[in-house]
Design an enzyme around this catalytic site. Structure first.
Site, PDB file in Angstrom:
ATOM      1  CD  GLU A 282      -1.514  -6.882  -3.318  1.00 34.73           C
ATOM      2  OE1 GLU A 282      -2.668  -7.172  -2.967  1.00 34.73           O
ATOM      3  OE2 GLU A 282      -0.787  -6.138  -2.660  1.00 34.73           O
ATOM      4  CG  HIS A 303     -10.128  12.292 -27.146  1.00 35.29           C
ATOM      5  ND1 HIS A 303     -10.408  12.940 -28.330  1.00 35.29           N
ATOM      6  CD2 HIS A 303     -11.251  11.606 -26.810  1.00 35.29           C
ATOM      7  CE1 HIS A 303     -11.671  12.670 -28.678  1.00 35.29           C
ATOM      8  NE2 HIS A 303     -12.197  11.860 -27.777  1.00 35.29           N
ATOM      9  CE  LYS A 417       4.014  -3.564   2.967  1.00 32.18           C
ATOM     10  NZ  LYS A 417       2.981  -4.457   3.448  1.00 32.18           N
TER      11      LYS A 417
HETATM   12  O1  PA5 Z   1      -4.439  -7.273  -0.542  1.00 28.77           O
HETATM   13  C1  PA5 Z   1      -3.642  -7.041   0.342  1.00 28.77           C
HETATM   14  O2  PA5 Z   1      -3.303  -7.902   1.168  1.00 28.77           O
HETATM   15  C2  PA5 Z   1      -3.060  -5.659   0.527  1.00 28.77           C
HETATM   16  O3  PA5 Z   1      -3.442  -4.779  -0.440  1.00 28.77           O
HETATM   17  C3  PA5 Z   1      -3.508  -5.082   1.848  1.00 28.77           C
HETATM   18  O4  PA5 Z   1      -4.898  -5.003   1.861  1.00 28.77           O
HETATM   19  C4  PA5 Z   1      -2.892  -3.711   2.082  1.00 28.77           C
HETATM   20  O5  PA5 Z   1      -1.507  -3.791   2.017  1.00 28.77           O
HETATM   21  C5  PA5 Z   1      -3.288  -3.183   3.447  1.00 28.77           C
HETATM   22  O6  PA5 Z   1      -2.944  -4.074   4.461  1.00 28.77           O
HETATM   23  P1  PA5 Z   1      -3.582  -3.982   5.867  1.00 28.77           P
HETATM   24  O7  PA5 Z   1      -5.052  -4.182   5.749  1.00 28.77           O
HETATM   25  O8  PA5 Z   1      -2.924  -5.057   6.666  1.00 28.77           O
HETATM   26  O9  PA5 Z   1      -3.267  -2.601   6.416  1.00 28.77           O
END
Ligand code: PA5
Length: 427
Positions: A282, A303, A417
């Site tokens: 990310e 394996h 989303k």
């Molecule tokens: O790193 C990030 O921002 C995401 O992985 C969020 O942690 C994830 O989408 C969950 O979001 P939230 O904590 O707002 O529910």
């Protein structure tokens, strides 16, 4: 402090080698707060900040949960889930719930939409006493919000509205966001995810620390080790393991190694690898560039994926996380008759055999064209966990800045989303 061994990567460097000047500049940019996304660099200070006051509330909430509940339902996804699960599996066991222990079972839900998985968790909890830790910074993430509906209904049915309120703990944004509003209106105890800490960098906040404390992990040790670790990692020199790792993987990326496999030799590391994949994926995969983070569990995956790593397209670099010692010694038994021909290993420790095998694998993969970076961790305990978290977080930020991206945003996750909400018919 973790150590980075680059001896298995050096043969793959070109004449210039890893760019430590770029790592130095990225580190400076990060600490001066002059880079992209600088408003999300609070994680560097998190262990320092949390030690005043909030740790006590986390410990007292974990006591309440442990006293009143045989199970804790942790609801969260991505950065609001992976770090806590990684810690519980690494420091206790991937079979934590099956162990004979005086701490509650922990069920991680709200990290997907499978009705099978959800129904099974409801069945497994059965009529046991339970509490809920709902973790969501935004409070609007679909998966945890839907799971919360399910478990909120169950907990209210079991304890009534006011009884349920005492068993729901919300970890969320300090002031903004739907969940904070709900929690305040309902009177749930809340814990803060600081504004300047993004989800994937939040494991050393209440996001990770409350479930860890419930599982019996010494969170004071985690926090104090993290303070020391970040201090050591402030070293401004090519000796800094975070510079070494960040600069080397970026250098190898420029040599065409655009897939990085994080490899480990113990199943308890599986969710650390999941946490690492989110952290790097990310943070770095944007603007059409970025190393693809993958993971393999050895020796099992030798394996299955071993063939591809040894012999497939030469786009892979391998980062092996190696603990100096396993926590257990387990001797290979001697067998009369030696029908399987394995008595030459009898009396040796499984850990020692595993280490020898890992050397053999490393040499084979390097010979096959896969550069190897080894990250050495002294021990699989609270200090080791904190060291890995601080090391990877810092290295990720430095690596992101070296490659020219903002390592703290994730604009790409919005695309699915908006489609999803449209197809689901959100008004
Ligand atoms: O790193 C990030 O921002 C995401 O992985 C969020 O942690 C994830 O989408 C969950 O979001 P939230 O904590 O707002 O529910």
């Amino acid at each position: 402090m973790v150590k980075v061994d680059l001896s298995g990567a050096q043969d793959f460097f070109d004449q210039s080698g890893p760019d430590f000047a770029a790592a130095a500049s990225a580190h400076r940019t990060l600490c001066d707060g002059t880079g992209a996304g600088s408003e999300f660099t609070g994680w560097l200070e998190l262990p320092h900040r949390i030690k005043d006051g909030e740790l006590k509330s986390i410990l007292s909430a974990s006591e309440k949960i442990r006293n009143h509940s045989q199970a804790l339902v942790v609801i969260g996804i991505g950065g609001s889930y992976l770090g806590a699960r990684a810690a519980v599996e690494l420091l206790s066991s991937p079979n934590y719930n099956l162990k004979d222990k005086d701490t509650p079972d922990i069920f991680f839900v709200g990290n997907g939409l499978s009705p099978d998985a959800l129904a099974e968790t409801v069945r497994l909890i059965g009529d046991r006493d339970f509490s809920i830790n709902l973790i969501s910074k935004s409070g609007t993430t679909l998966e945890p919000a839907l799971a919360f509906r399910v478990f909120k209904e169950l907990i209210i049915k079991k304890y009534g509205v006011s009884g349920a309120r005492k068993r729901i703990f919300a970890t969320t944004d300090k002031s903004r966001g739907v969940l904070k509003k709900i929690a305040d209106a309902e009177g749930y105890e809340t814990f803060e995810i600081p504004d300047d800490v993004g989800g994937r960098y939040s494991v050393l906040s209440a996001v990770g620390l409350l479930p860890m404390a419930v599982a019996g992990i010494d969170i004071l040790k985690v926090v104090h080790s993290a303070i020391e670790e970040f201090h050591s990692l402030d070293l401004r020199s090519p000796e800094n393991p975070a510079w070494q790792y960040a600069a080397t993987r970026q250098h190898l990326y420029r040599q065409g190694k655009d897939i990085e496999i994080l490899t480990y030799y113990d199943p308890s590391f599986r969710f650390m690898a999941e946490w690492w994949k989110q952290l790097f994926g990310e943070s770095e995969g944007k603007n059409g560039i970025g190393i693809f983070p993958a993971s393999t569990e050895f020796t099992a995956d030798l394996h299955s994926m071993g063939q591809y790593i040894q012999d497939g397209p030469r786009r892979i670099m391998e980062t092996v996380v190696s603990f100096q010692e396993f926590n257990t010694q387990f001797k290979i038994p001697f067998e009369m008759g030696n029908a399987d021909g394995l008595n030459y290993l009898a009396g040796r420790d499984f850990g020692a055999v595993c280490r020898t095998v890992s050397q053999a694998v490393k040499a084979a993969h390097i010979a096959g064209g896969v550069p190897n970076i080894t990250v050495e961790v002294p021990s699989k305990n609270e200090e080791g966990f904190a060291a890995l978290v601080c090391f990877f977080e810092l290295a990720c930020a430095i690596s992101g800045y070296i490659s020219g991206v903002n390592p703290f945003d994730q604009p790409g996750v919005e695309a699915y989303k908006s489609n999803m909400f449209q197809l689901l018919g959100r008004p």
